[in-house]
Design a protein around this motif. Structure first.
Motif, mmCIF file in Angstrom:
data_model
loop_
_atom_site.group_PDB
_atom_site.id
_atom_site.type_symbol
_atom_site.label_atom_id
_atom_site.label_comp_id
_atom_site.label_asym_id
_atom_site.label_seq_id
_atom_site.Cartn_x
_atom_site.Cartn_y
_atom_site.Cartn_z
ATOM 1 N N ARG A 102 0.838 -1.205 0.000
ATOM 2 C CA ARG A 102 0.000 0.000 0.000
ATOM 3 C C ARG A 102 0.876 1.259 0.000
ATOM 4 N NH1 ARG A 102 -5.316 0.677 1.816
ATOM 5 N NH2 ARG A 102 -5.232 -1.506 2.403
ATOM 6 N N THR A 103 1.943 1.247 0.794
ATOM 7 C CA THR A 103 2.847 2.398 0.868
ATOM 8 C C THR A 103 3.536 2.635 -0.468
ATOM 9 O OG1 THR A 103 3.175 2.105 3.242
ATOM 10 C CG2 THR A 103 4.889 3.314 2.056
ATOM 11 N N ARG A 106 0.968 4.155 -2.808
ATOM 12 C CA ARG A 106 0.704 5.561 -2.458
ATOM 13 C C ARG A 106 1.841 6.459 -2.930
ATOM 14 N NH1 ARG A 106 -1.920 4.887 3.532
ATOM 15 N NH2 ARG A 106 -3.998 4.325 2.814
ATOM 16 N N ALA A 169 -6.607 6.604 -2.904
ATOM 17 C CA ALA A 169 -5.415 7.043 -3.618
ATOM 18 C C ALA A 169 -4.814 8.311 -3.014
ATOM 19 C CB ALA A 169 -5.743 7.288 -5.087
ATOM 20 N N SER A 170 -5.619 9.074 -2.284
ATOM 21 C CA SER A 170 -5.111 10.349 -1.799
ATOM 22 C C SER A 170 -4.735 10.329 -0.320
ATOM 23 C CB SER A 170 -6.151 11.445 -2.057
ATOM 24 O OG SER A 170 -7.357 11.124 -1.401
ATOM 25 N N HIS A 171 -4.876 9.210 0.339
ATOM 26 C CA HIS A 171 -4.539 9.130 1.775
ATOM 27 C C HIS A 171 -3.242 8.400 1.991
ATOM 28 C CE1 HIS A 171 -8.790 10.052 1.854
ATOM 29 N NE2 HIS A 171 -8.562 10.575 3.023
#
Length: 171
Positions: A102-103, A106, A169-171
Motif C-alpha cells: 500500500r505504501t 501511495r 489514492a489520496s490518503h
C-alpha cells in the motif's frame, strides 16, 4: 524517500545492478505460481530495461542488510498523457500485511499526480487472486478476464484507478 515504511526498511529508486537481485526473489515470493511456465513468464516481464529506463518512477525497498524486501516498477505513459502504469510489484511474503505494498502504491500515486497524471493502470493474471483482492482494496476497478491479453494463453485482469475520484489514492 518513503517515510511510512516499517522500522528496518528503507526505499530508494532502483538501479541497473538491482535487476538480477529482484529476479532472484520472484519464484520464492510468488510461491511457484503456474510452475516453470510462471517462473519464465515473471522473468520475461521484468527485463533489464526497466532497471535502466524507468528508475525514477520505480521503487526498491531493502532491509538494513541490503536484502530486497519489496519493489514497484512503474512508469508514466508516453502515449496517454493522463496515465501512469504500475508494471510489476512484489513484497516479500514474510512482510505481507504490514502495509508495504500500500505504501509503495501511495508513493507511486503521489509521483503520478505530481506529473499531472489522473489514471493509474495495471494488470495481473486471473490466477493471482491475492493480487486481484489487493488492487480492489486499494480502490482499483477490475475488468473481466481479457483472454490472450499478452499473447496466446496469457489472459489478464486489467485494473484502473482514477486518482481524482478514489479516496484511497489520496490518503
Amino acid at each position: 524517500m518513503i517515510e511510512e515504511l516499517p522500522a528496518g526498511l528503507s526505499a530508494r529508486h532502483p538501479a541497473c545492478d538491482d535487476h538480477l537481485r529482484v529476479l532472484a526473489v520472484l519464484d520464492t515470493w510468488w510461491g511457484g505460481l503456474k510452475g516453470a511456465a510462471g517462473a519464465t513468464e515473471r522473468a520475461l516481464l521484468l527485463p533489464r530495461l526497466y532497471f535502466q529506463h524507468f528508475t525514477t518512477t520505480s521503487f526498491l525497498v531493502e532491509r538494513a542488510d541490503g536484502e530486497v524486501a519489496a519493489f514497484l516498477v512503474g512508469f508514466l505513459s508516453q502515449t496517454e498523457p493522463e496515465t501512469a502504469y504500475v508494471h510489476f510489484v512484489g513484497v516479500d511474503p514474510a512482510l505481507h500485511g504490514r502495509g508495504i505494498g500500500r505504501t509503495l502504491y501511495r508513493a507511486f500515486f503521489a509521483l503520478a499526480r505530481s506529473q499531472g497524471r489522473r489514471y493509474v493502470h495495471c494488470i495481473t493474471s486471473p490466477e493471482n487472486t491475492a493480487s486481484q483482492a489487493f488492487h480492489t482494496r486499494l480502490g482499483f476497478s477490475a475488468s473481466e478476464v481479457k483472454a490472450d491479453y499478452d499473447g496466446p494463453g496469457l489472459d489478464r485482469v486489467a485494473f484502473t484507478l482514477d486518482l481524482v475520484t478514489e479516496p484511497m489514492a489520496s490518503h
